[in-house]
Design a protein around this motif. Structure first.
Motif, PDB file in Angstrom:
ATOM      1  N   GLU A 111      47.319  34.247  46.544  1.00 44.16           N
ATOM      2  CA  GLU A 111      46.262  34.127  45.531  1.00 44.16           C
ATOM      3  C   GLU A 111      45.010  34.888  45.969  1.00 44.16           C
ATOM      4  O   GLU A 111      44.340  35.521  45.165  1.00 44.16           O
ATOM      5  CB  GLU A 111      45.957  32.642  45.295  1.00 44.16           C
ATOM      6  CG  GLU A 111      45.142  32.368  44.056  1.00 44.16           C
ATOM      7  CD  GLU A 111      45.695  33.036  42.789  1.00 44.16           C
ATOM      8  OE1 GLU A 111      44.869  33.583  42.026  1.00 44.16           O
ATOM      9  OE2 GLU A 111      46.920  33.032  42.563  1.00 44.16           O
ATOM     10  N   LEU A 112      44.725  34.874  47.282  1.00 47.96           N
ATOM     11  CA  LEU A 112      43.528  35.549  47.804  1.00 47.96           C
ATOM     12  C   LEU A 112      43.605  37.055  47.566  1.00 47.96           C
ATOM     13  O   LEU A 112      42.651  37.671  47.098  1.00 47.96           O
ATOM     14  CB  LEU A 112      43.384  35.256  49.305  1.00 47.96           C
ATOM     15  CG  LEU A 112      42.161  35.903  49.985  1.00 47.96           C
ATOM     16  CD1 LEU A 112      40.858  35.310  49.441  1.00 47.96           C
ATOM     17  CD2 LEU A 112      42.235  35.724  51.504  1.00 47.96           C
ATOM     18  N   ARG A 118      41.552  41.710  41.702  1.00 52.56           N
ATOM     19  CA  ARG A 118      40.897  41.497  40.406  1.00 52.56           C
ATOM     20  C   ARG A 118      39.442  41.926  40.484  1.00 52.56           C
ATOM     21  O   ARG A 118      38.928  42.586  39.595  1.00 52.56           O
ATOM     22  CB  ARG A 118      40.998  40.027  39.990  1.00 52.56           C
ATOM     23  CG  ARG A 118      42.157  39.771  39.035  1.00 52.56           C
ATOM     24  CD  ARG A 118      41.984  38.458  38.292  1.00 52.56           C
ATOM     25  NE  ARG A 118      42.091  37.290  39.174  1.00 52.56           N
ATOM     26  CZ  ARG A 118      43.264  36.739  39.515  1.00 52.56           C
ATOM     27  NH1 ARG A 118      44.388  37.225  39.062  1.00 52.56           N
ATOM     28  NH2 ARG A 118      43.296  35.697  40.305  1.00 52.56           N
ATOM     29  N   GLU A 119      38.770  41.563  41.582  1.00 49.27           N
ATOM     30  CA  GLU A 119      37.363  41.946  41.758  1.00 49.27           C
ATOM     31  C   GLU A 119      37.223  43.453  41.800  1.00 49.27           C
ATOM     32  O   GLU A 119      36.335  44.027  41.179  1.00 49.27           O
ATOM     33  CB  GLU A 119      36.801  41.323  43.040  1.00 49.27           C
ATOM     34  CG  GLU A 119      36.315  39.901  42.805  1.00 49.27           C
ATOM     35  CD  GLU A 119      36.131  39.124  44.095  1.00 49.27           C
ATOM     36  OE1 GLU A 119      35.940  39.761  45.140  1.00 49.27           O
ATOM     37  OE2 GLU A 119      36.196  37.886  44.038  1.00 49.27           O
ATOM     38  N   GLY A 121      39.160  45.605  40.468  1.00 54.37           N
ATOM     39  CA  GLY A 121      39.420  46.080  39.115  1.00 54.37           C
ATOM     40  C   GLY A 121      38.191  45.952  38.239  1.00 54.37           C
ATOM     41  O   GLY A 121      37.891  46.840  37.439  1.00 54.37           O
ATOM     42  N   GLU A 122      37.459  44.862  38.414  1.00 51.19           N
ATOM     43  CA  GLU A 122      36.268  44.638  37.586  1.00 51.19           C
ATOM     44  C   GLU A 122      35.141  45.593  37.942  1.00 51.19           C
ATOM     45  O   GLU A 122      34.359  45.983  37.092  1.00 51.19           O
ATOM     46  CB  GLU A 122      35.803  43.183  37.721  1.00 51.19           C
ATOM     47  CG  GLU A 122      36.557  42.266  36.757  1.00 51.19           C
ATOM     48  CD  GLU A 122      36.544  40.806  37.189  1.00 51.19           C
ATOM     49  OE1 GLU A 122      35.637  40.413  37.934  1.00 51.19           O
ATOM     50  OE2 GLU A 122      37.470  40.080  36.771  1.00 51.19           O
ATOM     51  N   GLU A 123      35.082  45.972  39.228  1.00 54.11           N
ATOM     52  CA  GLU A 123      34.022  46.907  39.648  1.00 54.11           C
ATOM     53  C   GLU A 123      34.193  48.273  38.999  1.00 54.11           C
ATOM     54  O   GLU A 123      33.236  48.961  38.741  1.00 54.11           O
ATOM     55  CB  GLU A 123      34.064  47.083  41.173  1.00 54.11           C
ATOM     56  CG  GLU A 123      33.346  45.961  41.923  1.00 54.11           C
ATOM     57  CD  GLU A 123      33.705  45.939  43.395  1.00 54.11           C
ATOM     58  OE1 GLU A 123      34.048  47.008  43.932  1.00 54.11           O
ATOM     59  OE2 GLU A 123      33.646  44.854  43.993  1.00 54.11           O
ATOM     60  N   LYS A 124      35.442  48.660  38.777  1.00 51.13           N
ATOM     61  CA  LYS A 124      35.770  50.005  38.259  1.00 51.13           C
ATOM     62  C   LYS A 124      35.120  50.332  36.937  1.00 51.13           C
ATOM     63  O   LYS A 124      35.046  49.567  36.049  1.00 51.13           O
ATOM     64  CB  LYS A 124      37.284  50.164  38.120  1.00 51.13           C
ATOM     65  CG  LYS A 124      37.815  51.080  39.220  1.00 51.13           C
ATOM     66  CD  LYS A 124      39.129  51.739  38.812  1.00 51.13           C
ATOM     67  CE  LYS A 124      40.321  51.079  39.444  1.00 51.13           C
ATOM     68  NZ  LYS A 124      41.594  51.566  38.999  1.00 51.13           N
TER      69      LYS A 124
ATOM     70  N   LEU B  22      52.351  39.934  33.373  1.00 51.17           N
ATOM     71  CA  LEU B  22      52.480  41.127  34.218  1.00 51.17           C
ATOM     72  C   LEU B  22      52.958  42.313  33.388  1.00 51.17           C
ATOM     73  O   LEU B  22      52.513  43.436  33.577  1.00 51.17           O
ATOM     74  CB  LEU B  22      53.469  40.874  35.364  1.00 51.17           C
ATOM     75  CG  LEU B  22      53.020  39.898  36.449  1.00 51.17           C
ATOM     76  CD1 LEU B  22      54.177  39.615  37.405  1.00 51.17           C
ATOM     77  CD2 LEU B  22      51.819  40.439  37.207  1.00 51.17           C
ATOM     78  N   PHE B  23      53.852  42.040  32.470  1.00 47.79           N
ATOM     79  CA  PHE B  23      54.393  43.116  31.650  1.00 47.79           C
ATOM     80  C   PHE B  23      53.325  43.707  30.738  1.00 47.79           C
ATOM     81  O   PHE B  23      53.153  44.923  30.669  1.00 47.79           O
ATOM     82  CB  PHE B  23      55.562  42.594  30.796  1.00 47.79           C
ATOM     83  CG  PHE B  23      56.261  43.694  30.039  1.00 47.79           C
ATOM     84  CD1 PHE B  23      57.354  44.339  30.589  1.00 47.79           C
ATOM     85  CD2 PHE B  23      55.805  44.111  28.792  1.00 47.79           C
ATOM     86  CE1 PHE B  23      57.986  45.375  29.906  1.00 47.79           C
ATOM     87  CE2 PHE B  23      56.420  45.143  28.111  1.00 47.79           C
ATOM     88  CZ  PHE B  23      57.508  45.775  28.673  1.00 47.79           C
ATOM     89  N   SER B  24      52.592  42.832  30.068  1.00 50.41           N
ATOM     90  CA  SER B  24      51.668  43.306  29.034  1.00 50.41           C
ATOM     91  C   SER B  24      50.284  43.658  29.584  1.00 50.41           C
ATOM     92  O   SER B  24      49.812  44.783  29.410  1.00 50.41           O
ATOM     93  CB  SER B  24      51.545  42.256  27.927  1.00 50.41           C
ATOM     94  OG  SER B  24      51.199  40.999  28.478  1.00 50.41           O
ATOM     95  N   ARG B  25      49.662  42.720  30.281  1.00 51.17           N
ATOM     96  CA  ARG B  25      48.303  42.936  30.775  1.00 51.17           C
ATOM     97  C   ARG B  25      48.256  44.047  31.829  1.00 51.17           C
ATOM     98  O   ARG B  25      47.293  44.813  31.891  1.00 51.17           O
ATOM     99  CB  ARG B  25      47.780  41.618  31.362  1.00 51.17           C
ATOM    100  CG  ARG B  25      46.323  41.641  31.805  1.00 51.17           C
ATOM    101  CD  ARG B  25      46.026  40.455  32.709  1.00 51.17           C
ATOM    102  NE  ARG B  25      46.886  40.471  33.886  1.00 51.17           N
ATOM    103  CZ  ARG B  25      47.191  39.391  34.619  1.00 51.17           C
ATOM    104  NH1 ARG B  25      46.728  38.207  34.284  1.00 51.17           N
ATOM    105  NH2 ARG B  25      47.972  39.506  35.690  1.00 51.17           N
ATOM    106  N   ASP B  26      49.299  44.108  32.656  1.00 50.57           N
ATOM    107  CA  ASP B  26      49.294  45.055  33.770  1.00 50.57           C
ATOM    108  C   ASP B  26      50.200  46.268  33.554  1.00 50.57           C
ATOM    109  O   ASP B  26      50.642  46.887  34.516  1.00 50.57           O
ATOM    110  CB  ASP B  26      49.729  44.336  35.051  1.00 50.57           C
ATOM    111  CG  ASP B  26      48.704  43.294  35.486  1.00 50.57           C
ATOM    112  OD1 ASP B  26      47.511  43.480  35.177  1.00 50.57           O
ATOM    113  OD2 ASP B  26      49.098  42.307  36.120  1.00 50.57           O
TER     114      ASP B  26
END
Lengths: 124, 155
Positions: A111-112, A118-119, A121-124, B22-26
């Motif tokens: 999860e980490l 995710r972070e 990705g958001e910065e991009k 995973l399929f759709s969002r990513d």
């Protein structure tokens, strides 16, 4: 590597039909088989140019020729059109394999790690 | 006249809801590079999460190239996409073939994801449209195409 060559053929088929003159030639042949001279009539291009276009269509597997006496008769080769489906088949197989691989790698992540990504990705 | 659809199934360890996400969002993260139609490599492939949403790729500069639309958004079990790339790989809003994804629990915590790309005969109809001035010849060709395409590929 039959799949690779099927993909190449289909891609060439798509590309070959992207040119308006070649499409016109293909359409004429779809209506009826014809020789180079007959194809050149009614097209705003020279006979050698028609020959050149026919060669591209032939290499893409969309058109084939047979000899009738001294004339070469060109016709549509349905295997070239079938190659489009073969391409899609191949394409989806590759895509779904990539998806499964991705899903497995995501599942293996903690999860980490996901949070960090995710972070990012958001910065991009 | 129908042409056999393309059907591909894969097993993944993720349960349906996660596999669906995973399929759709990513999609842009797993879609093979080079298998796109934009002028530049894709940075993202967007499947808007709703029925009627758009399906498109976006490059680093933000240029978008449409692929089609979302016909049915039904997580976690089903996603129906409209593939609107014609036989020349150009986006055509008047052209549509269906790509259906189903996400089914496999009984072991994972799921079976099946893709079906159907209405392939419309590529023939599209080719027919390209050959708008021709009324004869095509039915025969399409018939032979069906013959050819109906044969399961030697995988």
């Amino acid at each position: 590597m039959a799949n690779l060559s099927a993909r190449r053929t289909a891609t060439e088929g798509f590309e070959a039909l992207g040119d308006p003159t070649r499409r016109a030639i293909f359409e004429k042949l779809a209506a009826s088989p014809a020789a180079v001279g007959e194809l050149a009539q009614g097209l705003p291009v020279s006979r050698p140019a028609v020959s050149q276009h026919l060669r591209v269509l032939e290499e893409a597997g969309l058109v084939s020729k047979t000899a009738e006496g001294t004339r070469r008769i060109y016709r549509i080769d349905p295997r070239g059109i079938g190659a489009m489906r073969a391409w899609l088949d191949d394409h989806w197989r590759a895509a779904m394999t990539a998806f499964a691989r991705f899903a497995e790698s995501e599942l293996a992540k903690t999860e980490l790690e996901r949070e960090i990504e995710r972070e990012k990705g958001e910065e991009k | 006249m129908t042409i056999a659809p393309v059907v591909v199934s894969v097993r993944v360890g993720a349960p349906p809801d996660r596999a669906f996400a995973l399929f759709s969002r990513d999609m842009g993260r797993w879609w093979p590079h080079g298998m796109t139609i934009g002028a530049k490599p894709h940075a993202e492939i967007v499947v808007e999460p709703r029925s009627g949403g758009r399906w498109f790729e976006r490059d680093e500069e933000g240029t978008e190239t449409s692929w089609g639309k979302v016909l049915a958004w039904e997580p976690p079990g089903r996603l129906l996409l409209g593939w609107q790339l014609n036989s020349s790989f150009a986006y055509d809003p008047d052209f549509l073939t269906e790509v259906e994804l189903t996400f089914v629990p496999d009984g072991a915590g994972g799921s079976t994801v099946t893709l079906e790309h159907r209405n392939l005969e419309r590529f023939g109809a599209d080719a027919e449209k390209v050959a708008a001035s021709i009324s004869q010849g095509w039915p025969r060709i399409i018939g032979r195409f069906e013959e050819f395409a109906g044969v399961p590929s030697a995988a």
